[in-house]
Design an enzyme around this catalytic site. Structure first.
Site: not given
Ligand code: 13P
Ligand code: MG
Ligand code: MG
Length: 409
Positions: A32, A39, A111, A124, A261, A264, A274
């Site tokens: 993000d 958001h 934002y 790296g 924080y 997220k 398969q």
């Protein structure tokens, strides 16, 4: 990239392409780095910038093939290439794409420009620097009857943590009630090895991992996976062919990297399907439930997750966690089939979405009380800690405790 470097890349690719057996890597890297009006979704100009860079990387043979999608406010690069997992050249390319998109986001006033780029420059490997990474390396061999070509799913979640995948993957790999293939397919019936990571382990040099074989250790797996904020499936391997990795999940926590924080750690999962692996239907059935996950709204709430079409904007009340799922085929040279299938975009998921909106509405009525807000360990990275610390000083000790009255001591 300079023209001389591009020439080296193209030469390397010609040599690589001559072999009949090719080691190819699928890298899914998402971040993000800015979104429109909160958001919601990346700006179209950000996506255009990244798509142009990807087209150039394909032309220069840095990438064999690639697709660029978004889920909520996260841009997801889906790439096949010849450089192996954790290849600095690929990780740097992804980082450069996100940096370029960040510049566009900043110019457009979006934002959270650069939100998930937590360091100035990664050393790296972008793992641990903010973006979510899921990679699997495997051999494409047209003479291999088992798997001459590849098919795979890419799941991307927004407003949820990596533990979101715990329940769906548990149901697919451990529970025949949700995956009849475990009974019907002798190659799947041999079981799987699950690699579970302790996402709370904060050590820059080491991950804390446990490997458990199912079905024998199913209850041990369950005991760990129920704590989806701390433990996450990061990989699943076949026991029929132990070198074959089936699943990779971007299981790491941004708050552990940043110490606070920052948004997220919206996860991605890459799953080969398969043949000796689960079929798509066995992997998507668990999403009928709309299971409760933590990570919604400021990363601090619990809400049911809704399966949505790819390139869906987050617009649900109180966000509402979302997950998309793209299905791709890959030919013997590592190229995607020119189109992918948007699994949850199909109308057949409409009834599930309606049900999950109702489930979310009902849950929201309880506001922040108890189970609707994330657990204390999650909230420890949010501002509520300051409020609680202030209140802590206001507590006083009062003579005559009820404990004494009850016990007489
Ligand atoms: P993002 O990490 O997707 O930016 O979401 C943060 C959030 O929870 C919004 O309330
Ligand atoms: Mg965001
Ligand atoms: Mg997000």
């Amino acid at each position: 990239m300079t023209e001389a470097f591009c020439k080296v890349l193209r030469y390397f690719f010609e040599v690589y392409n001559e072999g009949t057996m090719k080691r190819v890597t699928l890298s899914v890297i998402k971040a993000d780095v800015g979104s429109v009006g909160g958001h919601t979704k990346p700006h179209e100009k950000m996506l255009k910038e990244v798509r142009e860079m990807v087209a150039e990387a394909k032309f220069n043979k840095l990438l064999i093939d690639a697709d660029v999608k978004y889920t909520g406010d996260d841009i997801c690069l889906i790439m096949s290439h010849a450089w192996g997992a954790n290849a600095p050249i690929i990780h740097k390319f992804a980082w450069d794409c996100f940096k370029a998109a960040t510049r566009v986001a900043a110019a457009e006033g979006c934002y959270g420009a650069g939100q998930d780029l937590l360091v100035d420059a990664p050393s790296g490997n972008v793992r641990g620097a903010g973006p979510g990474v899921a990679e699997i390396e495997f051999v494409l061999d047209k003479n291999n009857k088992e798997r001459p070509v590849e098919s795979f799913l890419v799941f991307a979640g927004d407003k949820c943590g990596p533990g979101m995948f715990n329940l769906p993957l548990y149901q697919t790999f451990c529970d025949p009630m949700h995956d009849g293939g475990l009974l019907l397919n002798p190659k799947m019936n041999k079981g799987f090895k699950l690699s579970v990571i302790d996402m709370d382990h904060k050590d820059r040099d080491h991950d804390r991992i446990i490997e458990l074989e199912v079905p024998e250790k199913t209850w041990d797996v369950a005991a760990l996976l129920r704590d989806m904020d701390r433990f996450g499936i990061e990989a699943v391997y076949s026991r029929y062919q132990p070198n074959e990795q089936i699943v990779a999940v971007s299981a790491m926590r941004l708050h552990n990297i940043a110490g606070k924080y920052t948004g997220k750690d919206d996860p991605v999962a890459l799953v080969r399907t398969q043949g000796m692996f689960p079929a798509p239907e066995e992997l998507i059935e668990p999403y009928l439930l709309g299971h409760f996950v933590s990570g919604d709204a400021r990363g601090s709430h619990v809400m049911p997750i809704m399966p949505v079409a790819i390139n869906t904007t987050v617009a649900g009340a109180y966000c509402l966690p979302i997950v998309s799922c793209m299905a791709y085929s890959m030919n013997e040279d590592g190229y995607f089939s020119g189109e992918g299938v948007d699994i949850f975009g199909n109308n057949v998921w409409e009834a599930t979405r309606q049900k999950i909106v109702r489930k979310a509405e009902e849950f929201r009525r309880q506001g922040f009380f108890g189970a609707t807000m994330a657990g204390n360990a999650e909230l420890a990275y949010t501002g509520i800690v300051e409020a609680l610390n202030k209140l802590d000083h206001g507590f006083v000790l009062r003579r005559g405790s009820s404990y004494k009255e009850e016990t007489g001591k």
